[in-house]
Design a protein around this motif. Sequence first.
Motif, PDB file in Angstrom:
ATOM      1  N   VAL A   5      46.274  17.969  38.013  1.00  0.00           N
ATOM      2  CA  VAL A   5      46.193  16.610  37.479  1.00  0.00           C
ATOM      3  C   VAL A   5      44.778  16.359  36.974  1.00  0.00           C
ATOM      4  CG1 VAL A   5      46.396  14.148  38.044  1.00  0.00           C
ATOM      5  CG2 VAL A   5      47.957  15.790  39.098  1.00  0.00           C
ATOM      6  N   ASP A   6      44.678  15.801  35.770  1.00  0.00           N
ATOM      7  CA  ASP A   6      43.404  15.359  35.215  1.00  0.00           C
ATOM      8  C   ASP A   6      43.348  13.844  35.425  1.00  0.00           C
ATOM      9  OD1 ASP A   6      41.234  14.509  33.746  1.00  0.00           O
ATOM     10  OD2 ASP A   6      41.832  15.507  31.898  1.00  0.00           O
ATOM     11  N   ALA A  97      58.350  24.393  39.891  1.00  0.00           N
ATOM     12  CA  ALA A  97      57.139  25.085  40.341  1.00  0.00           C
ATOM     13  C   ALA A  97      55.887  24.252  40.053  1.00  0.00           C
ATOM     14  CB  ALA A  97      57.036  26.451  39.667  1.00  0.00           C
ATOM     15  N   GLU A  98      55.814  23.665  38.871  1.00  0.00           N
ATOM     16  CA  GLU A  98      54.645  22.840  38.533  1.00  0.00           C
ATOM     17  C   GLU A  98      54.643  21.557  39.358  1.00  0.00           C
ATOM     18  OE1 GLU A  98      51.011  21.882  36.756  1.00  0.00           O
ATOM     19  OE2 GLU A  98      52.076  23.772  36.996  1.00  0.00           O
ATOM     20  N   HIS A  99      55.812  21.029  39.632  1.00  0.00           N
ATOM     21  CA  HIS A  99      55.919  19.832  40.465  1.00  0.00           C
ATOM     22  C   HIS A  99      55.326  20.102  41.851  1.00  0.00           C
ATOM     23  CE1 HIS A  99      58.178  16.977  43.117  1.00  0.00           C
ATOM     24  NE2 HIS A  99      57.704  16.140  42.210  1.00  0.00           N
ATOM     25  N   VAL A 100      55.575  21.267  42.396  1.00  0.00           N
ATOM     26  CA  VAL A 100      55.012  21.636  43.698  1.00  0.00           C
ATOM     27  C   VAL A 100      53.488  21.579  43.640  1.00  0.00           C
ATOM     28  CG1 VAL A 100      54.707  23.576  45.311  1.00  0.00           C
ATOM     29  CG2 VAL A 100      56.981  23.013  44.446  1.00  0.00           C
ATOM     30  N   ARG A 101      52.926  22.104  42.561  1.00  0.00           N
ATOM     31  CA  ARG A 101      51.463  22.095  42.382  1.00  0.00           C
ATOM     32  C   ARG A 101      50.915  20.672  42.282  1.00  0.00           C
ATOM     33  NH1 ARG A 101      47.328  24.204  39.095  1.00  0.00           N
ATOM     34  NH2 ARG A 101      48.135  23.256  37.208  1.00  0.00           N
ATOM     35  N   VAL A 103      52.380  17.836  43.325  1.00  0.00           N
ATOM     36  CA  VAL A 103      52.575  17.129  44.592  1.00  0.00           C
ATOM     37  C   VAL A 103      51.500  17.529  45.600  1.00  0.00           C
ATOM     38  CG1 VAL A 103      54.120  16.928  46.582  1.00  0.00           C
ATOM     39  CG2 VAL A 103      55.020  16.637  44.285  1.00  0.00           C
ATOM     40  N   ALA A 104      51.172  18.806  45.680  1.00  0.00           N
ATOM     41  CA  ALA A 104      50.129  19.262  46.605  1.00  0.00           C
ATOM     42  C   ALA A 104      48.792  18.605  46.250  1.00  0.00           C
ATOM     43  CB  ALA A 104      50.005  20.783  46.559  1.00  0.00           C
ATOM     44  N   ALA A 111      45.205  11.873  50.904  1.00  0.00           N
ATOM     45  CA  ALA A 111      44.593  12.019  52.221  1.00  0.00           C
ATOM     46  C   ALA A 111      43.127  11.576  52.201  1.00  0.00           C
ATOM     47  CB  ALA A 111      44.713  13.461  52.701  1.00  0.00           C
ATOM     48  N   THR A 112      42.468  11.732  51.059  1.00  0.00           N
ATOM     49  CA  THR A 112      41.067  11.317  50.960  1.00  0.00           C
ATOM     50  C   THR A 112      40.951   9.824  50.691  1.00  0.00           C
ATOM     51  OG1 THR A 112      40.881  11.724  48.571  1.00  0.00           O
ATOM     52  CG2 THR A 112      40.412  13.576  50.057  1.00  0.00           C
TER      53      THR A 112
END
Length: 114
Positions: A5-6, A97-101, A103-104, A111-112
């Motif tokens: 994500v940008d 596959a890109e969605h997994v990236r 979402v991570a 979390a931050t």
Amino acid sequence: MSDAVDLTNLRTITGGDATVEHELFTIFLESSVECLTALQNNTNAGGSDEWRRQAHAFKGISHALGATVLGDLCRDAQNCAPENLDEKARLAAAISAEHVRVVAFVKELLATIN
């Protein structure tokens, strides 16, 4: 590999407001799963209208977030010929596959913020 994500455009739109960003990320996480599931369920010939509708929606929320690769894959899915079931299956797998990236990346960012 680049970030999934940008955040440049999103941060401009939100003015860097962490609360607004958190809300947008949460909305993305919820609605992207719905779009992905609908795409996966409509890779057959009979699901072409729903496939296009969900690909269009997924494209929009992905680009708005700054997930350009995911958005571009969804654009390709939206434009995929309805009878090309092999291409629909390939795109569904690539989107997943890109969605997994993405979402991570988003979960790590959330979390931050918390």
